[in-house]
Design an enzyme around this catalytic site. Structure first.
Site, short mmCIF file in Angstrom:
data_model
loop_
_atom_site.label_atom_id
_atom_site.label_comp_id
_atom_site.label_asym_id
_atom_site.label_seq_id
_atom_site.Cartn_x
_atom_site.Cartn_y
_atom_site.Cartn_z
N GLY A 80 0.82 -1.22 0.00
CA GLY A 80 0.00 0.00 0.00
C GLY A 80 0.84 1.26 0.00
O GLY A 80 0.49 2.25 0.65
N HIS A 117 -7.91 35.32 -3.30
CA HIS A 117 -9.15 34.74 -2.77
C HIS A 117 -10.20 34.70 -3.88
O HIS A 117 -10.35 35.69 -4.60
CB HIS A 117 -9.67 35.59 -1.62
CG HIS A 117 -11.01 35.14 -1.13
ND1 HIS A 117 -11.18 34.03 -0.33
CD2 HIS A 117 -12.26 35.65 -1.35
CE1 HIS A 117 -12.47 33.87 -0.06
NE2 HIS A 117 -13.15 34.84 -0.67
#
Ligand SMILES: Cc1cc2nc3c(=O)[nH]c(=O)nc-3n(C[C@H](O)[C@H](O)[C@H](O)COP(=O)(O)OP(=O)(O)OC[C@H]3O[C@@H](n4cnc5c(N)ncnc54)[C@H](O)[C@@H]3O)c2cc1C
Length: 462
Positions: A180, A436
């Site tokens: 994994g 933003h």
């Protein structure tokens, strides 16, 4: 008379071609010897083909969210031959482009298998003939290959490595992935997205074991939503291929049916035995031993990339290539700190980190503050319906500087270079303006939080 070069590079993968071009840029006459395909693992059976398949798989997954985004799509299904064809075309395009690029720098490409027979003499073998070239300096960049488990050796059909997994002709109904780590988890995402029943078996206690525990837990939870099962803390004992789908038997006695068993338990350096013997090269386990200047124990012979067993990353190889090339052409450069090389995993969601992890800080006994910020609180992420994950920024309280960043979420592999630039920063960095609404604000917010200055987090007790 053997042709003579200032520098001969063996291997044209990420490390080899980068070293060859940098040496040429610094005025050296250069040849690169390649026994396989130009571009090595990354280009032909690593970074690029895996990302091409991940991109197709991601597109398919996006269609599943279309209805909630206000877009009606009748149905979306994987067209596997087209996904494979697109991936192959991308690889072929880059191989052609890279070949031209290398040649444009007047680097000579020599096809064949190279064996160093003396510190300045290399034999090149092809099926037809053997020739020799001479070099003042040699850079070994022979890469790595998948590790085979003796209990379940590769057969190329049922028990396969990442190379075959990137080129399967059909989508398997089921796949067990042994390991994994990065490669196993990325391919798990590809095959789960296109409809395979995927189970990952990991011997250690979490997926992506080199990252913090919270990363493993978060990824395991998100993988469940994709239909990927993870069995951690368990090893595969054997694979029974007698008839029908293979039966993968775990050490605890569990059995899982799998049409394909992908073994991705790491990679091992490709080191030519004859070269090691001829040069009396010093080894560090299976890898070639080098110092910070990428010098081997033999003057004038350097080694870089996967063959030195450091990062097993293409950009790690690039960094080492640059250092070796500078040093082989009269300069002086060292690789100082490997933790500053970012780590990126292109799973759904992505994982990226740089510098020290929280766990490493704990085991070193460092006094740290961890700033956190969540994608679900970010306007751009909510607009894009990409709300899973968070960013954690580690501040060393003794120096008041940022020493590590770990991220899980959409496109964080694109953000990690910005995070790398923040390492070593003090509180002053919080004054930098971020646009933003952007995903990058989550990084800014986590940095602010590490200094107790976050606007959008509740007050932090420091
Ligand atoms: C499935 C997969 C996905 C990956 N994804 C990423 C990723 O997203 N990002 C990342 O950073 N890394 C990734 N990697 C790792 C990355 O591919 C390697 O770290 C990188 O390719 C190492 O470069 P290298 O130059 O050391 O070796 P390689 O790229 O392996 O190149 C070595 C070259 O040397 C040649 N060679 C070997 N011996 C000889 C010889 N005797 N004579 C002549 N030629 C020789 C080989 O044929 C080969 O072309 C991935 C790897 C895999 C397998």
């Amino acid at each position: 008379m053997a042709e003579k070069f200032d520098v001969v590079v063996i291997g044209s993968g990420s490390g080899g071609y980068a070293a060859a071009i940098r040496c040429a840029q610094r005025g050296a006459s250069v040849a690169v010897i390649e026994k396989g395909l130009i571009g090595g693992t990354c280009l032909n059976c690593g970074c690029i083909p895996s990302k091409a398949l991940l991109a197709s798989a991601h597109t398919l997954l996006m269609t599943k969210h279309a209805a909630m985004m206000g877009v009606d799509i009748a149905s979306a299904n994987p067209n596997w031959p087209k996904m494979q064809g697109r991936k192959d075309a991308i690889v072929a395009g880059f191989v052609k482009g890279l070949t031209g690029l290398i040649q444009s720098h007047k680097v000579k490409i020599l096809q064949g298998s190279a064996i160093v027979i003396a510190p300045n003499k290399i034999k090149i073998e092809t099926e037809a003939a053997a020739t020799e070239v001479q070099a003042d300096k040699i850079i070994l960049a022979t890469g790595s290959q998948p590790i085979e488990l003796p209990t379940i050796p590769f057969d190329g059909r049922t028990v396969i490595s990442s190379k075959e997994a990137l080129a399967l002709e059909q989508i398997p109904r089921s796949m067990v992935i042994v390991g994994g780590g990065v490669i196993g988890c990325e391919l798990a995402c590809v095959y789960a997205a296109v409809g395979s029943k995927v189970t990952i078996v990991e011997a250690l206690s979490q997926l992506i074991p080199m990252e913090d525990q919270w990363v493993g837990r978060l990824i395991e939870r998100e993988f469940k939503k994709l239909g990927i099962d993870a069995v951690t803390g368990q090893k595969v004992a054997s694979v029974d291929k007698a008839d029908g789908p293979a039966k993968v038997v775990l050490e605890n006695g569990w059995t899982i049916d799998a049409e394909k068993v992908l073994v991705s338990v790491g990679r091992r350096p490709v080191v030519d035995k004859e070269t090691v013997e001829a040069l009396n090269l010093e080894m560090s386990g299976p890898a070639i031993a080098v110092n910070q200047k990428m010098e081997t124990n033999i003057p004038g012979v350097y080694a870089i990339g996967d063959v030195v067993g450091t990062t097993y990353l293409a950009h790690g190889a690039f960094a080492e290539a640059k250092a070796a090339a500078v040093n082989a052409t009269g300069g002086d450069e060292r690789i100082a700190d490997y933790s500053l090389i970012p780590r990126a995993v292109y799973t759904f969601p992505e994982i990226a980190s740089v510098g020290k992890t929280e766990q490493a800080c704990k085991s070193e006994g460092l006094d740290v503050t961890v700033g956190r910020s969540f994608f679900k609180a970010n306007g751009r992420n909510v607009a894009h319906n990409e709300t899973v994950g968070e960013i954690r920024v580690v501040r060393d309280n003794s120096t008041n500087r940022i020493i590590g960043v770990t991220m899980v979420g959409a496109v964080v592999t694109e953000l990690i270079a910005a995070a790398r630039a923040l390492l070593g920063s003090t509180e002053k960095i919080t004054e930098v303006s971020f646009p933003h609404p952007t995903v990058s604000e989550v990084l800014k917010e986590a940095v602010e939080d590490a200094f107790g200055l976050s606007l959008h987090n509740p007050p932090k007790v420091l």
